[in-house]
Write a protein that holds these residues in place. Structure first.
Motif, short mmCIF file in Angstrom:
data_model
loop_
_atom_site.label_atom_id
_atom_site.label_comp_id
_atom_site.label_asym_id
_atom_site.label_seq_id
_atom_site.Cartn_x
_atom_site.Cartn_y
_atom_site.Cartn_z
N TYR A 227 0.80 -1.23 0.00
CA TYR A 227 0.00 0.00 0.00
C TYR A 227 0.83 1.28 0.00
N SER A 228 2.14 1.17 -0.15
CA SER A 228 3.01 2.34 0.00
C SER A 228 2.68 3.45 -1.00
N GLY A 229 2.18 3.09 -2.18
CA GLY A 229 1.85 4.11 -3.18
C GLY A 229 0.74 5.02 -2.68
N VAL A 230 -0.20 4.46 -1.94
CA VAL A 230 -1.28 5.26 -1.37
C VAL A 230 -0.72 6.23 -0.34
N THR A 231 0.21 5.73 0.48
CA THR A 231 0.84 6.58 1.49
C THR A 231 1.57 7.76 0.84
N LEU A 232 2.31 7.47 -0.23
CA LEU A 232 3.06 8.56 -0.88
C LEU A 232 2.12 9.58 -1.52
N ALA A 233 1.00 9.12 -2.06
CA ALA A 233 0.02 10.06 -2.61
C ALA A 233 -0.53 10.98 -1.51
N LEU A 234 -0.68 10.46 -0.30
CA LEU A 234 -1.12 11.29 0.83
C LEU A 234 -0.06 12.33 1.17
N ILE A 235 1.21 11.92 1.15
CA ILE A 235 2.30 12.84 1.48
C ILE A 235 2.42 13.93 0.42
N HIS A 236 2.28 13.56 -0.84
CA HIS A 236 2.46 14.55 -1.89
C HIS A 236 1.19 15.35 -2.18
N GLY A 237 0.04 14.71 -2.11
CA GLY A 237 -1.20 15.45 -2.30
C GLY A 237 -1.56 16.29 -1.08
N GLY A 238 -1.24 15.78 0.09
CA GLY A 238 -1.59 16.48 1.33
C GLY A 238 -0.72 17.68 1.60
N GLN A 239 0.51 17.67 1.03
CA GLN A 239 1.39 18.84 1.18
C GLN A 239 1.53 19.23 2.66
#
Lengths: 333, 333
Positions: A227-239
């Protein structure tokens, strides 16, 4: 947006744990529920008043929320009798079950007759944009974990509560089905199409007051290969402006991956921060949240003192201690 | 799996660039195409023999591949006349267009009559599993980039060609629509549901001979905030033994993100390797691929010499020089 207040449907829950969605609503948003509805043989009780559909309607209930896991992946006829009656009385239905309400012909038919809405919160109902990475006003904090399912949602909800108690402006932003049912809105991130994940998180956390905090519910882990891709999307989308690292010290391996050891808190802090700075150069790691449910009080306090010393960051178990110290850390960031 | 050989449909392409999918098939898998089909006014020519539908059928063509971008997001009636005639003659159709063949009622009807298959390669047609992270036999190399759209697919295809020339066992594994049309199979990763991304990459690169290399087409960039989650799913699902870092030295900002500068090659190498080691502790960065299309020969060679010196890794432009040195680096890993 799911209309509140709710009546919480506990069905014929075989035990208390099966009703954890209802318990989460009761614990974190009691004002969202007028009561609970239990069927014959129900073994769960979240501590709300038992109401009939008619009684709850009288009290203003708009949505019957399925706050219980179903058995064997089937929505039983006994459940359906209640759900169809509720639709007929003007309720909407909301569910985070794997089997969708929208795939049950009889529920769909009843909702079409009544004009009620079926909310399947596991399924996105918005066409999210591609992330544009533009700086947004307001502040954001994201919970990241050494593993999945170790208290990121709990930490975020406790932090929201602590910030509100201090008079800070905050909003819990749900990214999974339980969080969405608790608050009535959010993004079911693990069901979003890959290209739109980061955009969905931007959509979830728009421009806001300069002193407002979005508290973003984390998902997965950078170290969980499923699930790491979901986590990275949170980090980059969440800013995010701040990260809280969450950990459970007794796990012997990553959830569902027996060959994968957990990373250290420091490794997660370093890697998440490196990645977060791509989207927000000013991001900082603000604190640590430890889930000490499997430790004695004494061991828990000793463990947290050690982590606090090693990391140089406020370290709490929000369940035992509340999240006030994390809120202070964010206020002073 | 799309049946080969193909007839490449160039339609009424307004210029050569519009036919870049067809050009890719001609360049990388010429044995997959018996010829090209051009309509009145077509301005593209990929250098294959012009054939009618009937002539190509005689030569064994199984699938008419739309090798051209359509104008204005509409599949024109003039195209449809050809596509429907092809279905009637027993062709399958394959397309990577944004508008899906499956959404065109007349094409669906014609395919139902003929029994032909409509392949929309942007849309997954498999229920991918959740990644389990188990070690798989065989070797894998993944192209990672400082940005999107700078030559990762080209690098992977060139590497596949170079390895085959050296007698090494290799398979190019497509993760985007162009790569899927070139090779006839793959995973359209950017259209996969978030929870299944890493599992789709595991599915794409299963157990293989110990000396076989899967060459996995990269997507996005860890530093591109819109798509980084897809990149990380490739790194964790692909479980690579080796990484090739791809770069385009004249880019002034990340593609589509004017406020985001590109990272250095070293930064990408370090971050990708840290993340790759979560899935495969033995992973190494094996080489660097530079897209020097906007540099003179002299500047290109000087730039690559400098990178090779700084990184201590073989550095090539596969378009100018082929990828033999990258293949050697993998053989000696």
């Amino acid at each position: 947006m799911i209309e509140t207040p709710y009546l919480l449907f506990l069905g014929d829950a075989p035990d208390q744990l099966a009703a954890k969605v209802a318990q989460g609503i009761k614990d974190w948003r009691p004002q969202n529920a007028v009561g609970q509805f239990r069927m014959e043989g129900c073994k769960a009780d979240v501590g709300l008043k038992d109401l009939t559909l008619a009684e709850a309607k009288e009290l203003g209930a708009k949505t019957l929320v399925i706050g219980v896991a179903n058995r064997g992946g089937v929505i039983s006829q006994a459940w359906k009798d209640v759900l169809i009656e509720a639709l007929g009385m003007g309720y909407d239905l909301a569910s985070g079950l794997h089997n969708l309400l929208a795939n049950e012909g009889d529920l769909v038919a009843a909702s079409q007759v009544s004009g009620g809405t079926l909310h399947d919160v596991r399924v996105p109902n918005v066409q999210y944009p591609i992330a544009d990475g533009k700086k947004r006003s307001g502040k954001r904090v994201l919970a990241v974990g050494t593993d999945c399912s170790l208290g990121k949602m709990y930490t975020a909800l406790a932090l929201d509560e602590a910030m509100k108690e201090k008079g800070m402006k905050s909003t819990f932003r749900a990214t999974g089905q339980t969080g969405i049912l608790i608050t009535g809105s959010g993004v079911p991130l693990d069901a979003v199409i890959a290209d739109f994940m980061a955009g969905a998180v931007e959509y979830l956390t728009p421009d806001n007051d300069a002193d407002h905090w979005d508290i973003i519910e984390g998902q997965g882990s950078l170290y969980h290969i499923s699930y790491s891709g979901v986590t990275l999307a949170l980090i980059h989308g969440g800013q995010p402006d701040a990260l809280i690292v969450c950990h459970e010290p007794t796990r012997t391996h990553m959830r569902g991956l027996p060959d994968h050891a957990l990373p250290s808190i420091q490794e997660v802090a370093d890697l998440a921060l490196t990645l977060a700075k791509v989207a927000n150069a000013g991001c900082k790691v603000a604190g640590v949240s430890i889930n000490t449910q499997h430790l004695s009080e004494e061991d828990a306090l000793a463990y947290m003192a050690k982590v606090e010393d090693e990391m140089g960051l406020p370290t709490v178990d929000p369940f035992r201690q509340g999240a006030a110290r994390l809120a202070d850390a964010l206020a002073n960031l």
